[in-house]
Motif scaffolding. Structure first.
Motif, PDB file in Angstrom:
ATOM      1  N   LEU A   9       0.801  -1.211   0.000  1.00 49.42           N
ATOM      2  CA  LEU A   9       0.000   0.000   0.000  1.00 49.42           C
ATOM      3  C   LEU A   9       0.838   1.266   0.000  1.00 49.42           C
ATOM      4  O   LEU A   9       0.326   2.336  -0.321  1.00 49.42           O
ATOM      5  N   TYR A  10       2.108   1.172   0.324  1.00 46.02           N
ATOM      6  CA  TYR A  10       2.941   2.358   0.517  1.00 46.02           C
ATOM      7  C   TYR A  10       3.088   3.180  -0.769  1.00 46.02           C
ATOM      8  O   TYR A  10       2.727   4.355  -0.799  1.00 46.02           O
ATOM      9  N   LEU A  11       3.621   2.590  -1.816  1.00 46.62           N
ATOM     10  CA  LEU A  11       3.831   3.340  -3.058  1.00 46.62           C
ATOM     11  C   LEU A  11       2.522   3.792  -3.722  1.00 46.62           C
ATOM     12  O   LEU A  11       2.432   4.937  -4.165  1.00 46.62           O
ATOM     13  N   PRO A  12       1.489   2.948  -3.791  1.00 48.73           N
ATOM     14  CA  PRO A  12       0.232   3.448  -4.364  1.00 48.73           C
ATOM     15  C   PRO A  12      -0.371   4.614  -3.578  1.00 48.73           C
ATOM     16  O   PRO A  12      -0.915   5.544  -4.178  1.00 48.73           O
ATOM     17  N   SER A  13      -0.261   4.576  -2.247  1.00 46.79           N
ATOM     18  CA  SER A  13      -0.840   5.680  -1.469  1.00 46.79           C
ATOM     19  C   SER A  13      -0.058   6.972  -1.694  1.00 46.79           C
ATOM     20  O   SER A  13      -0.656   8.057  -1.764  1.00 46.79           O
ATOM     21  N   ILE A  14       1.253   6.870  -1.858  1.00 46.23           N
ATOM     22  CA  ILE A  14       2.040   8.063  -2.188  1.00 46.23           C
ATOM     23  C   ILE A  14       1.664   8.575  -3.578  1.00 46.23           C
ATOM     24  O   ILE A  14       1.499   9.783  -3.786  1.00 46.23           O
ATOM     25  N   ALA A  15       1.524   7.661  -4.521  1.00 50.31           N
ATOM     26  CA  ALA A  15       1.180   8.058  -5.893  1.00 50.31           C
ATOM     27  C   ALA A  15      -0.205   8.695  -5.955  1.00 50.31           C
ATOM     28  O   ALA A  15      -0.400   9.726  -6.620  1.00 50.31           O
ATOM     29  N   ILE A  16      -1.162   8.100  -5.249  1.00 52.08           N
ATOM     30  CA  ILE A  16      -2.514   8.664  -5.258  1.00 52.08           C
ATOM     31  C   ILE A  16      -2.524  10.031  -4.574  1.00 52.08           C
ATOM     32  O   ILE A  16      -3.167  10.977  -5.043  1.00 52.08           O
TER      33      ILE A  16
END
Length: 135
Positions: A9-16
């Motif tokens: 979830l870390y990278l997608p949450s940063i991207a979103i």
């Protein structure tokens, strides 16, 4: 299970979150209220997931630091045993006043214990003959 979720979830949450901030910025610059609202919604939606991931990483780092501190302490204890720092006399060498002979012997956790054949003491005691070869 939760470590898998936190890692994924870390990278997608940063991207979103970054995409939402950029979208909101474009909405402000282009004077489009709907685009601005969409960007803010994406940014706000990414915050809980990012908070969860960061909290998990902080806990994991703390556990790693604790394990490293335990390993360092164990290495230091082994070094002190090797140097003979834990096997010092508990009383003055001359015995002092009203000190019995037992009190002047070095503090040792293995005194009076027969060691197995596969265990060699780091340093021989004064009462034992040195059977090791001197190089």
């Amino acid at each position: 299970m939760s470590h898998r979720i936190a890692r994924r979830l870390y990278l997608p949450s940063i991207a979103i979150g970054a995409g939402g901030a950029m979208t909101a910025g474009v909405g402000i610059l282009q004077d489009h209220a709907d685009v601005f609202r969409t960007g803010i919604t994406l940014l706000v939606a990414a915050i809980p997931a990012l908070s969860y991931c960061l909290a998990y990483r902080a806990e994991l780092t703390t556990d790693m630091q604790l394990a490293e501190a335990r390993r360092d302490g164990y290495r230091l204890a082994l070094h002190h045993v090797h140097m003979g720092l834990l096997d010092q006399p508990s009383a003055p060498p001359d015995g002092g006043e009203s000190v019995e002979e037992e009190d002047t012997l070095p503090n040792s956790i293995v005194r009076g214990v027969d060691l197995p054949d596969n265990v060699r003491p780091i340093r021989t005691h004064a009462t034992e003959d040195n059977t090791r070869k001197v190089v």
